[in-house]
Design a protein around this motif. Sequence first.
Motif, PDB file in Angstrom:
ATOM      1  N   GLU A 271       0.575  21.464  -4.508  1.00 50.23           N
ATOM      2  CA  GLU A 271       0.178  20.225  -4.316  1.00 50.23           C
ATOM      3  C   GLU A 271       1.180  19.206  -3.621  1.00 50.23           C
ATOM      4  O   GLU A 271       2.357  19.498  -4.318  1.00 50.23           O
TER       5      GLU A 271
ATOM      6  N   ASN B  82       1.952  16.197  -3.894  1.00 47.54           N
ATOM      7  CA  ASN B  82       2.651  15.065  -4.586  1.00 47.54           C
ATOM      8  C   ASN B  82       2.465  15.029  -6.074  1.00 47.54           C
ATOM      9  O   ASN B  82       1.434  15.679  -6.505  1.00 47.54           O
TER      10      ASN B  82
ATOM     11  N   SER C 116      -9.246  23.645 -10.548  1.00 51.53           N
ATOM     12  CA  SER C 116      -8.240  22.980 -10.073  1.00 51.53           C
ATOM     13  C   SER C 116      -8.541  22.800  -8.411  1.00 51.53           C
ATOM     14  O   SER C 116      -7.805  21.993  -7.956  1.00 51.53           O
TER      15      SER C 116
ATOM     16  N   LYS D 109       1.198  12.995  -8.365  1.00 48.42           N
ATOM     17  CA  LYS D 109      -0.118  12.545  -8.892  1.00 48.42           C
ATOM     18  C   LYS D 109      -0.885  13.641  -8.571  1.00 48.42           C
ATOM     19  O   LYS D 109      -1.816  13.885  -9.858  1.00 48.42           O
ATOM     20  N   SER D 110      -1.167  14.404  -7.712  1.00 48.15           N
ATOM     21  CA  SER D 110      -2.382  15.335  -7.476  1.00 48.15           C
ATOM     22  C   SER D 110      -1.696  16.601  -8.628  1.00 48.15           C
ATOM     23  O   SER D 110      -2.649  17.492  -8.787  1.00 48.15           O
ATOM     24  N   ARG D 111      -0.348  17.020  -8.431  1.00 50.16           N
ATOM     25  CA  ARG D 111      -0.076  17.991  -9.400  1.00 50.16           C
ATOM     26  C   ARG D 111      -0.319  17.754 -10.776  1.00 50.16           C
ATOM     27  O   ARG D 111      -0.702  18.435 -11.673  1.00 50.16           O
ATOM     28  N   ARG D 112      -0.331  16.427 -11.354  1.00 54.38           N
ATOM     29  CA  ARG D 112      -0.490  16.186 -12.899  1.00 54.38           C
ATOM     30  C   ARG D 112      -1.998  16.450 -12.989  1.00 54.38           C
ATOM     31  O   ARG D 112      -2.672  16.755 -14.233  1.00 54.38           O
ATOM     32  N   ARG D 113      -2.742  16.276 -11.987  1.00 55.62           N
ATOM     33  CA  ARG D 113      -4.298  16.406 -12.084  1.00 55.62           C
ATOM     34  C   ARG D 113      -4.815  18.146 -12.323  1.00 55.62           C
ATOM     35  O   ARG D 113      -5.523  18.290 -12.993  1.00 55.62           O
ATOM     36  N   MET D 114      -3.603  18.755 -12.081  1.00 55.42           N
ATOM     37  CA  MET D 114      -3.886  20.437 -12.289  1.00 55.42           C
ATOM     38  C   MET D 114      -3.247  20.769 -13.648  1.00 55.42           C
ATOM     39  O   MET D 114      -3.943  21.775 -14.022  1.00 55.42           O
TER      40      MET D 114
ATOM     41  N   PHE E 163     -10.246  19.832  -7.521  1.00 56.43           N
ATOM     42  CA  PHE E 163      -9.705  18.541  -7.711  1.00 56.43           C
ATOM     43  C   PHE E 163      -8.216  18.602  -6.705  1.00 56.43           C
ATOM     44  O   PHE E 163      -7.485  17.399  -6.941  1.00 56.43           O
ATOM     45  N   SER E 164      -8.039  19.442  -5.894  1.00 56.30           N
ATOM     46  CA  SER E 164      -6.957  19.370  -4.890  1.00 56.30           C
ATOM     47  C   SER E 164      -7.079  18.354  -4.023  1.00 56.30           C
ATOM     48  O   SER E 164      -8.221  17.963  -3.459  1.00 56.30           O
ATOM     49  N   LYS E 165      -5.812  17.966  -3.633  1.00 54.19           N
ATOM     50  CA  LYS E 165      -5.858  16.927  -2.606  1.00 54.19           C
ATOM     51  C   LYS E 165      -5.977  17.612  -1.212  1.00 54.19           C
ATOM     52  O   LYS E 165      -6.127  16.908  -0.046  1.00 54.19           O
TER      53      LYS E 165
END
Length: 220
Positions: free
Chosen positions: A91, A93, A155, A95-100, A158-160
């Motif tokens: 990911e 950035n 995951s 923010k997107s890594r925290r979503r994972m 929800f990836s960017k």
Amino acid sequence: MCFSATANFVGSGVLGTIGVVTLTKVKHRREILFAALPTLFAVHQFIQGFVWLGLDGILSPTVAHNMGAAFMLYAQGLLPFLLPLSVLLFEPNVKSRRRMLPFLVIGGATALYILWALTAYPLQLYVRQNSIVYINQATNNTTVALFYVIATCGSLFFSKIRMMVIFGVANLAILLIVMEVKRYAFTSLWCAYAAVASVIILGYFWKSIEARPFRYAESI
């Protein structure tokens, strides 16, 4: 594919070629794990070729059992953790890594449970309608399957990265189709998923070579 030792070995060669080409497109170390998935699938199918040889009587039953255990180790014990980890690392950035992270936690817990089950319960192997059936009493249930699907597909959705989402759609569609058509041989028929997934991964790395690497300076 996946209906004989020959099919597995040939499929492994094709997947291995795709994997090597994909890895040549890597431009940052954070991309390596995701790019390595086709190569891992190739090794996976190579292992299943030996399971077939054992079940066909060409090699010993011990070889069939040991190779079957190795096949299950990756398909059920490692992939639920490796897939969300590979997406998290990729990911672009923080923010997107925290979503994972929730998917990585679910995948890690699922993998630990399955690894325990693979050591605590015996593996059953047999052929049914030209497919290998792998059965472990502790993992062959709907609850484990649900967490498995959440870990391996969640995951991606929800990836960017748009291509990751497409990969997730293909992943989920194939999982559901296999479970509907040949649920009893679900683990074995991951080869069909591996082939399709590997082409998608190669396509992404090929098309996005000018856009990568992302800026990975931020921590999670």
